[in-house]
Structure formats: structure tokens, C-alpha cells
Design a protein around this motif. Structure first.
Motif, PDB file in Angstrom:
ATOM      1  N   SER A 428      -9.358 -13.100   5.548  1.00  0.00           N
ATOM      2  CA  SER A 428     -10.030 -11.805   5.740  1.00  0.00           C
ATOM      3  C   SER A 428      -9.092 -10.805   6.416  1.00  0.00           C
ATOM      4  O   SER A 428      -9.152  -9.602   6.140  1.00  0.00           O
ATOM      5  N   PHE A 429      -8.190 -11.301   7.286  1.00  0.00           N
ATOM      6  CA  PHE A 429      -7.201 -10.436   7.925  1.00  0.00           C
ATOM      7  C   PHE A 429      -6.258  -9.837   6.880  1.00  0.00           C
ATOM      8  O   PHE A 429      -5.983  -8.626   6.892  1.00  0.00           O
ATOM      9  N   ILE A 430      -5.758 -10.681   5.969  1.00  0.00           N
ATOM     10  CA  ILE A 430      -4.857 -10.207   4.919  1.00  0.00           C
ATOM     11  C   ILE A 430      -5.568  -9.176   4.041  1.00  0.00           C
ATOM     12  O   ILE A 430      -5.000  -8.119   3.699  1.00  0.00           O
ATOM     13  N   CYS A 431      -6.815  -9.476   3.664  1.00  0.00           N
ATOM     14  CA  CYS A 431      -7.590  -8.534   2.846  1.00  0.00           C
ATOM     15  C   CYS A 431      -7.806  -7.213   3.579  1.00  0.00           C
ATOM     16  O   CYS A 431      -7.706  -6.130   2.993  1.00  0.00           O
ATOM     17  N   GLN A 432      -8.096  -7.306   4.879  1.00  0.00           N
ATOM     18  CA  GLN A 432      -8.335  -6.102   5.674  1.00  0.00           C
ATOM     19  C   GLN A 432      -7.069  -5.258   5.764  1.00  0.00           C
ATOM     20  O   GLN A 432      -7.123  -4.029   5.659  1.00  0.00           O
ATOM     21  N   ILE A 433      -5.903  -5.912   5.947  1.00  0.00           N
ATOM     22  CA  ILE A 433      -4.631  -5.180   5.991  1.00  0.00           C
ATOM     23  C   ILE A 433      -4.370  -4.486   4.660  1.00  0.00           C
ATOM     24  O   ILE A 433      -3.879  -3.343   4.611  1.00  0.00           O
ATOM     25  N   ALA A 434      -4.701  -5.153   3.552  1.00  0.00           N
ATOM     26  CA  ALA A 434      -4.515  -4.549   2.228  1.00  0.00           C
ATOM     27  C   ALA A 434      -5.381  -3.305   2.071  1.00  0.00           C
ATOM     28  O   ALA A 434      -4.921  -2.263   1.582  1.00  0.00           O
ATOM     29  N   VAL A 435      -6.637  -3.410   2.502  1.00  0.00           N
ATOM     30  CA  VAL A 435      -7.545  -2.253   2.437  1.00  0.00           C
ATOM     31  C   VAL A 435      -7.047  -1.137   3.355  1.00  0.00           C
ATOM     32  O   VAL A 435      -7.087   0.047   2.991  1.00  0.00           O
ATOM     33  N   ASP A 436      -6.572  -1.511   4.549  1.00  0.00           N
ATOM     34  CA  ASP A 436      -6.012  -0.510   5.479  1.00  0.00           C
ATOM     35  C   ASP A 436      -4.858   0.243   4.824  1.00  0.00           C
ATOM     36  O   ASP A 436      -4.764   1.476   4.933  1.00  0.00           O
ATOM     37  N   THR A 437      -3.976  -0.506   4.157  1.00  0.00           N
ATOM     38  CA  THR A 437      -2.802   0.104   3.521  1.00  0.00           C
ATOM     39  C   THR A 437      -3.219   1.063   2.411  1.00  0.00           C
ATOM     40  O   THR A 437      -2.696   2.186   2.308  1.00  0.00           O
ATOM     41  N   ILE A 438      -4.164   0.635   1.572  1.00  0.00           N
ATOM     42  CA  ILE A 438      -4.666   1.500   0.490  1.00  0.00           C
ATOM     43  C   ILE A 438      -5.278   2.772   1.075  1.00  0.00           C
ATOM     44  O   ILE A 438      -5.038   3.883   0.583  1.00  0.00           O
ATOM     45  N   THR A 439      -6.052   2.614   2.143  1.00  0.00           N
ATOM     46  CA  THR A 439      -6.707   3.762   2.780  1.00  0.00           C
ATOM     47  C   THR A 439      -5.685   4.761   3.307  1.00  0.00           C
ATOM     48  O   THR A 439      -5.823   5.971   3.116  1.00  0.00           O
TER      49      THR A 439
END
Length: 531
Positions: A428-439
Motif C-alpha cells: 500500500s505504501f508503494i501504491c500510495q507513492i505512485a499515486v502521490d507522484t501522479i498527483t
């Protein structure tokens, strides 16, 4: 005062102090830059950071002292409270005496280290002026502050800090405009801040029954040396950049760094002050072994903090350069517009916020020994990379060092948390970082059309509103795509809070009208009409 009122008082006064710190932190450096120049501003910030290095010797004892006070305070055990306070006082007075020796060494050696030649007497006198309040704080101020915080009376010290901060700002503004030297200005600051520990001591003596001469056998502060690695790493991460710039770069670069640090660090502290309540909640869930509830609460905390960090630091990254441009307008003795440095240091501080959920879990679980090597490695990375890179890249070099340390520590903490505390959360941390980067990427692209320049603080404020609105829209849309369930639940909770507030206001207004309607004045009823 009950717990709810104490919590409200502590939260409000803490936020007030943080906001006051940010505002005053902009006023005085600007005046110093205008009146004394970038080199003097850099010298003042450098000396302050060198004095802060004495915090190494606290060795994390302050947090342990505070924790040790909770139980005897809840039991009104004045003897045990007195023993802990006396033991802590002895420890911090030793630090005060070491600080005194350190100040003497600084006065002798420091003027030889700085590359700008202000003269030995000039620099030594400035060190002496700045150091007075630091000595007083360690000699009799720290323990009183810890006692008040442990007893949920932090609002006392926050109020005192806010008052002295405002008084100091007013006094320094008057002195600078009157043509006072930087030595007089900083000496005035030290003397005003000296009132802080004096006030706290008077308050403690009046409201607590402490026996400061009590005798004890054995150490009343249990686990006194826990948290040393965490504390040392924290001091290194907070102070390395300025020290490295002082030793290997110029005071002008120290001044430039201090301006950006004031903005970004102030934003970070204000943001983090809103998350303090979650620490105790996660600690309680961990202690009671409510694993399912802990996992759900942690998941929400992680998501909200990542989302908030992206918003706060996304806007900060876009707006910091225009703000610095307005803030340093007319100051031409150094190049304050540093786009790459601004981007890197903003990302580094954002990383410090992103690691918070995992760091909190490590602390509430008491995994000090298991994780101390992580803190040591992060500190070493920060120092080594900063020293190696500063000679080639200057300001950007120290920003690279801080960013490298924060990146390592955030990833390691997330992994450790997933393996040992709240299991299975690294994905979930990796997924959250990916979403953060896209944002972040979409947010930056969405604000390209805004002319990121301003010639006044009002124009900057208008631009800030535009940028914030765009980032809110971007974040809401992306989170409804990737975190739909959480977004809907949060929206319903926010709606419920707003409706409750409206009902409270309506109910309060009705009660006021009813109360006023029945007021009698000299035997005559007073009628109140409200639209």
C-alpha cells in the motif's frame, strides 16, 4: 479544567504559537537582510545552528523524562514527581555547564572558521549575545517545560512562548529602525527570551508541591538512555545543512538557505502540529493489541497524511520561489532565486512528513533498539553526501544530502513497519507513492499556465489561492479514481461534521436569543429581536 478543555487549549495555543513563529520568522530576517546584509544574516543563522548542536547531549532524555512523569502525575504522587524533576534537573544543568564551555570554545574558534572577516571581537560578541537564553533554557527551563507538557498544561508554555515571541519581534523592529547594531538586537532577544523560563519557574512553584531538595536512591527515570540514536539522527538532520555550508561554503549561502528553510520548515511544522492526536490513539490500539482496528486506523492515517503532504508541499513547491522573490525584493548582495535548490529541499521536507506514520508506529511500539541503525545510517548519509556534494553544487549539494537521507529513511521505515508492526502495508505504501507522484505531476502541469511571478505580497496571495484551488481539484479527482471508498467515506464524515457545526451554531443562537429575551434589567424585561 477537564481533559477535553485541556486538549482544546493545548491545540489552539500550539497552533497559535506555530502561526506566530512563522509570521515573526518572516519579519525579522527580512529586516536584518535589509539593514545588515546577507552575510550578517548568514552569520546569525550559522551561530544559532552551532549553538543548537549542543542538543546532541540531550541524548533523547527529554522524551523519557516526559514519559516517566505521566504515572506519578495521574496518581498525584508528589514525592515521585519531585524525584524525577530533581534527577532531570541535575542532568540538564550538566548540559548547561557543558554548553558554557562550548560557548567559550566557539568564541575562540568560530571566528577563525567563517570565510567572511567580520573581526574576532565582532563575531565573539555576537556569539555571547545569542547564547544567553540557550544557557538559561538548559539550566532551569527545560524540565519545567517537560513537566507542564506531561501534565497536559502545555498551553501555559505555548502562551508564554507566543507572548515573548511577539514582544521580541516588536522590540527588534523598533531597535533596527532606530539604528541599533546587530549585537544590541540579538542581546535584546536573549534577554526577552530569558523571561520565558523565569515565568515557567514561578508558575511551577505556585501550582506544584515540589521538593527540589529531595533525596533518592536509584535512578527514578527508568530507561533513561533509550532513544539516543533517534535523537542524534534528528539533531543531525535538522542542523547538518547550515553547519556544512558554514564550513565549506559561504555565509551568503547560509543566508539563502535560511530564507528557504524558514518558509518550508514553518509550513512543515504547522502541518505536523495537526497530527499530534493520532500518536496517542495508535499507541493505545497497539497496547491493547486491537490489530484489526489498528490496521484500519493506520491505513486511514497513512492515506490522509500522504494526501495532505502532497497538497501542502505541492503548493509550497510552486509558490516558494515567487514568495522568496517578493520577500527578498531590493536585496541584491546574494542570488536568492534558486529553482533547483527550492525543488529539492521542498521534496526533502515532504519526505520527512511522509515517513511520519511509520516513525510513529516504531515509537509507540517501543522498537528503539531494533531500528537505531536506520537512524544512524540516515545521519551518516546526510553528512557524507552533503560534504561531498557541497563543494561542487553549493546549496543544491546540501539539499541532495538531506533528500538522500529522507528517501532512505522513509522507504526503510515503511518496509520495517510492514514486516514487524502493521504487517502487509508495504504494498500500500508503494501504491500510495505512485499515486502521490501522479498527483504531483498533474498538479505541476495544471499550474504551468499561471504566471509564477509577483511584485507584491497581495499579488502573491491571489496567485496562492489560484494554485491551491487547482491542486484541490486535482487531488480530489485523482483520489476519487484511486481511493474511491476512502474518498466517499471522508466526504460523508466531512459533511456530518459541517452539519453538526451548523446545528451547534443554530442551537447556540437560539439559546442566546432565549437567554437574552428573559434578561431583566432593573426589574424591567429586555426584549431582543434578531434577523
Amino acid at each position: 479544567m477537564n481533559r477535553g478543555k485541556k486538549l482544546a487549549a493545548n491545540t489552539i495555543t500550539s497552533l497559535t504559537f506555530q502561526i506566530t513563529t512563522i509570521v515573526c520568522g518572516f519579519v525579522l530576517p527580512r529586516l536584518i537582510l535589509q539593514s545588515f546584509g546577507s552575510d550578517v544574516n548568514g552569520l546569525v543563522n550559522s551561530i544559532t545552528q552551532f549553538l543548537s548542536l549542543i542538543a546532541f547531549l540531550e541524548l533523547g532524555v527529554g522524551s523519557v523524562v516526559q514519559s516517566s512523569l505521566y504515572k506519578p502525575l495521574s496518581q498525584n504522587d508528589n514525592n515521585e514527581i519531585s524525584k524525577i524533576v530533581v534527577s532531570a534537573q541535575k542532568f540538564f544543568r550538566r548540559i548547561a555547564l557543558i554548553l558554557l564551555c562550548y560557548i567559550i570554545v566557539l568564541i575562540i574558534v568560530y571566528p577563525l572558521l567563517v570565510k567572511q572577516d567580520f573581526g574576532w571581537i565582532y563575531t565573539a560578541a555576537l556569539i555571547a549575545s545569542i547564547s544567553i537564553s540557550s544557557f538559561a533554557q538548559y539550566y532551569f527551563g527545560v524540565v519545567d517545560r517537560l513537566l507542564l507538557t506531561a501534565n497536559q498544561r502545555g498551553y501555559i508554555q505555548y502562551t508564554a512562548q507566543t507572548a515573548t515571541l511577539l514582544l521580541n519581534t516588536a522590540a527588534c523592529v523598533i531597535l533596527i529602525h532606530a539604528g541599533a547594531t546587530i549585537h544590541i538586537v540579538k542581546l535584546t532577544t536573549s534577554l526577552i527570551y530569558l523571561a520565558r523560563p523565569l515565568f515557567l519557574r514561578l508558575y511551577i512553584n505556585k501550582h506544584y508541591k515540589l521538593d527540589r531538595k529531595i533525596k533518592y536512591s536509584g535512578e527514578p527515570i527508568k530507561q533513561k538512555w533509550n532513544g539516543i540514536a533517534q535523537h542524534v539522527a534528528s539533531v543531525v538532520l535538522d542542523n547538518t545543512d547550515t553547519v556544512v555550508l558554514t564550513l565549506f561554503s559561504t555565509l551568503s549561502n547560509v543566508s539563502i538557505y535560511s530564507v528557504y528553510h524558514t518558509v518550508i520548515y514553518g509550513v512543515k511544522q504547522l502541518f505536523l502540529s495537526t497530527t499530534n492526536g493520532i500518536h496517542a490513539l495508535l499507541g493505545e490500539l497497539w497496547a491493547k493489541k486491537e490489530k484489526e482496528t489498528l490496521a484500519q486506523t493506520f491505513s486511514w492515517f497513512e492515506w490522509i497524511l500522504h494526501t495532505g503532504t502532497v497538497f501542502i508541499f505541492g503548493c509550497t513547491g510552486i509558490l516558494v520561489l515567487p514568495f522568496v522573490s517578493v520577500y527578498t525584493d531590493g536585496i541584491n548582495d546574494a542570488q536568492y532565486i534558486q529553482p533547483l535548490f527550492a525543488a529539492l529541499i521542498t521534496i526533502a521536507h515532504a519526505g520527512h512528513c511522509l515517513r511520519l506514520p511509520y516513525n510513529v508506529m516504531i515509537l509507540v511500539a517501543g522498537h528503539y533498539k531494533q531500528t537505531q541503525h536506520n537512524y544512524i545510517i540516515a545521519a551518516v548519509i546526510n553528512i557524507v553526501v552533503s560534504v561531498v556534494a557541497v563543494s561542487s553544487f553549493g546549496l543544491v549539494g546540501v539539499a541532495i544530502g538531506t533528500l538522500a537521507a529522507m528517501t532512505y529513511q522513509t522507504i526503510w521505515m515503511a518496509w520495517y513497519n510492514s514486516q514487524n508492526l502493521v504487517r502487509g502495508t508495504f504494498k500500500s505504501f508503494i501504491c500510495q507513492i505512485a499515486v502521490d507522484t501522479i498527483t504531483v505531476l498533474i498538479g505541476v502541469i495544471a499550474t504551468i499556465w499561471i504566471p509564477l511571478c509577483s511584485n507584491s505580497i497581495i499579488a502573491w496571495a491571489v496567485m496562492a489561492v489560484e494554485v491551491a484551488l487547482i491542486w484541490v481539484i486535482v487531488i480530489v479527482v485523482i483520489n476519487f479514481i484511486f481511493y474511491r471508498e476512502k474518498s466517499f467515506k471522508l466526504a460523508l464524515k466531512v459533511k456530518g461534521v459541517i452539519m453538526n457545526m451548523i446545528n451547534v451554531v443554530k442551537g447556540g443562537a437560539a439559546e442566546v436569543i432565549k437567554l437574552c429575551w428573559n434578561i431583566n434589567f432593573n426589574g424591567k424585561q429586555v426584549f431582543v429581536y434578531a434577523c
